[in-house]
Design a protein around this motif. Structure first.
Motif, PDB file in Angstrom:
ATOM      1  N   GLU A   1       0.033  -1.281  -2.546  1.00  0.00           N
ATOM      2  CA  GLU A   1       1.138  -0.597  -1.875  1.00  0.00           C
ATOM      3  C   GLU A   1       2.184  -0.112  -2.877  1.00  0.00           C
ATOM      4  O   GLU A   1       2.664   1.019  -2.784  1.00  0.00           O
ATOM      5  CB  GLU A   1       1.803  -1.526  -0.834  1.00  0.00           C
ATOM      6  N   ARG A   2       2.543  -0.957  -3.827  1.00  0.00           N
ATOM      7  CA  ARG A   2       3.550  -0.555  -4.806  1.00  0.00           C
ATOM      8  C   ARG A   2       3.016   0.539  -5.726  1.00  0.00           C
ATOM      9  O   ARG A   2       3.696   1.520  -6.028  1.00  0.00           O
ATOM     10  CB  ARG A   2       4.018  -1.747  -5.638  1.00  0.00           C
ATOM     11  N   MET A   3       1.776   0.386  -6.189  1.00  0.00           N
ATOM     12  CA  MET A   3       1.203   1.395  -7.076  1.00  0.00           C
ATOM     13  C   MET A   3       1.124   2.748  -6.367  1.00  0.00           C
ATOM     14  O   MET A   3       1.516   3.775  -6.935  1.00  0.00           O
ATOM     15  CB  MET A   3      -0.194   0.982  -7.555  1.00  0.00           C
ATOM     16  N   VAL A   4       0.646   2.765  -5.142  1.00  0.00           N
ATOM     17  CA  VAL A   4       0.528   4.021  -4.399  1.00  0.00           C
ATOM     18  C   VAL A   4       1.902   4.650  -4.193  1.00  0.00           C
ATOM     19  O   VAL A   4       2.084   5.855  -4.388  1.00  0.00           O
ATOM     20  CB  VAL A   4      -0.188   3.800  -3.045  1.00  0.00           C
ATOM     21  N   LYS A   5       2.891   3.845  -3.804  1.00  0.00           N
ATOM     22  CA  LYS A   5       4.245   4.361  -3.578  1.00  0.00           C
ATOM     23  C   LYS A   5       4.817   4.985  -4.847  1.00  0.00           C
ATOM     24  O   LYS A   5       5.426   6.058  -4.810  1.00  0.00           O
ATOM     25  CB  LYS A   5       5.164   3.243  -3.083  1.00  0.00           C
ATOM     26  N   GLU A   6       4.617   4.340  -5.984  1.00  0.00           N
ATOM     27  CA  GLU A   6       5.155   4.853  -7.248  1.00  0.00           C
ATOM     28  C   GLU A   6       4.424   6.112  -7.705  1.00  0.00           C
ATOM     29  O   GLU A   6       5.045   7.043  -8.217  1.00  0.00           O
ATOM     30  CB  GLU A   6       5.138   3.763  -8.313  1.00  0.00           C
ATOM     31  N   VAL A   7       3.117   6.178  -7.515  1.00  0.00           N
ATOM     32  CA  VAL A   7       2.377   7.391  -7.866  1.00  0.00           C
ATOM     33  C   VAL A   7       2.785   8.533  -6.932  1.00  0.00           C
ATOM     34  O   VAL A   7       2.982   9.669  -7.377  1.00  0.00           O
ATOM     35  CB  VAL A   7       0.851   7.152  -7.844  1.00  0.00           C
ATOM     36  N   LEU A   8       2.958   8.237  -5.657  1.00  0.00           N
ATOM     37  CA  LEU A   8       3.404   9.261  -4.711  1.00  0.00           C
ATOM     38  C   LEU A   8       4.787   9.790  -5.095  1.00  0.00           C
ATOM     39  O   LEU A   8       5.050  10.989  -4.990  1.00  0.00           O
ATOM     40  CB  LEU A   8       3.417   8.701  -3.290  1.00  0.00           C
ATOM     41  N   ALA A   9       5.657   8.921  -5.584  1.00  0.00           N
ATOM     42  CA  ALA A   9       6.986   9.355  -6.035  1.00  0.00           C
ATOM     43  C   ALA A   9       6.866  10.321  -7.216  1.00  0.00           C
ATOM     44  O   ALA A   9       7.588  11.313  -7.285  1.00  0.00           O
ATOM     45  CB  ALA A   9       7.830   8.144  -6.411  1.00  0.00           C
ATOM     46  N   ILE A  10       5.954  10.046  -8.132  1.00  0.00           N
ATOM     47  CA  ILE A  10       5.720  10.945  -9.269  1.00  0.00           C
ATOM     48  C   ILE A  10       5.241  12.310  -8.763  1.00  0.00           C
ATOM     49  O   ILE A  10       5.737  13.356  -9.177  1.00  0.00           O
ATOM     50  CB  ILE A  10       4.694  10.341 -10.252  1.00  0.00           C
ATOM     51  N   VAL A  11       4.283  12.291  -7.852  1.00  0.00           N
ATOM     52  CA  VAL A  11       3.679  13.517  -7.332  1.00  0.00           C
ATOM     53  C   VAL A  11       4.700  14.364  -6.568  1.00  0.00           C
ATOM     54  O   VAL A  11       4.713  15.591  -6.678  1.00  0.00           O
ATOM     55  CB  VAL A  11       2.471  13.168  -6.425  1.00  0.00           C
TER      56      VAL A  11
END
Length: 123
Positions: free
Chosen positions: A79-89
């Motif tokens: 969940e944290r990894m996906v949220k942080e990658v989505l923030a980058i995108v």
């Protein structure tokens, strides 16, 4: 007057990286593979007309930021990894919608992988 649109979808498929992901002792000590899928929608009308790279969303730059972030951090949860990658995108102002899915291969004994996805929509 409304601006013309040519909604484009950029897809980054099967970006394979290694990182620390998980909560078990073995996962904390050893990097594991993750497989990242990214979909981005943006108005590519200007780029389609001009054929100029400066008018297009630069997926190479986005991908480099994802690689750097994922490979240089530790994550307990997908969940944290996906949220942080989505923030980058979704950082670029041209991004109207994005989805990130990250799979952790062999996380379950009888499954190819466990994956989690999140979406972003510009309001």
């Amino acid at each position: 007057m409304t601006q013309p649109t040519s909604i484009a979808t950029i897809q980054i498929k099967n970006l394979r990286l290694r990182t620390f992901i998980g909560i078990k002792e073995e996962e904390i000590k050893n990097k594991q593979d993750v497989i990242i899928q990214v979909r981005i929608k943006y108005n590519a009308h200007k780029a389609a007309i001009s054929d100029n790279v400066d008018d297009a969303l630069n997926y190479r730059t986005i991908t480099k930021h994802i690689i750097e972030h994922v490979e240089n951090n530790r994550f307990a949860l997908l969940e944290r990894m996906v949220k942080e990658v989505l923030a980058i995108v979704s950082t670029h102002t041209w991004v109207d919608w994005a989805e990130v899915e990250i799979a952790k291969p062999f996380a379950l004994r009888y499954a190819d992988s466990v994956a989690l996805s999140m979406e972003y929509t510009r309001i």
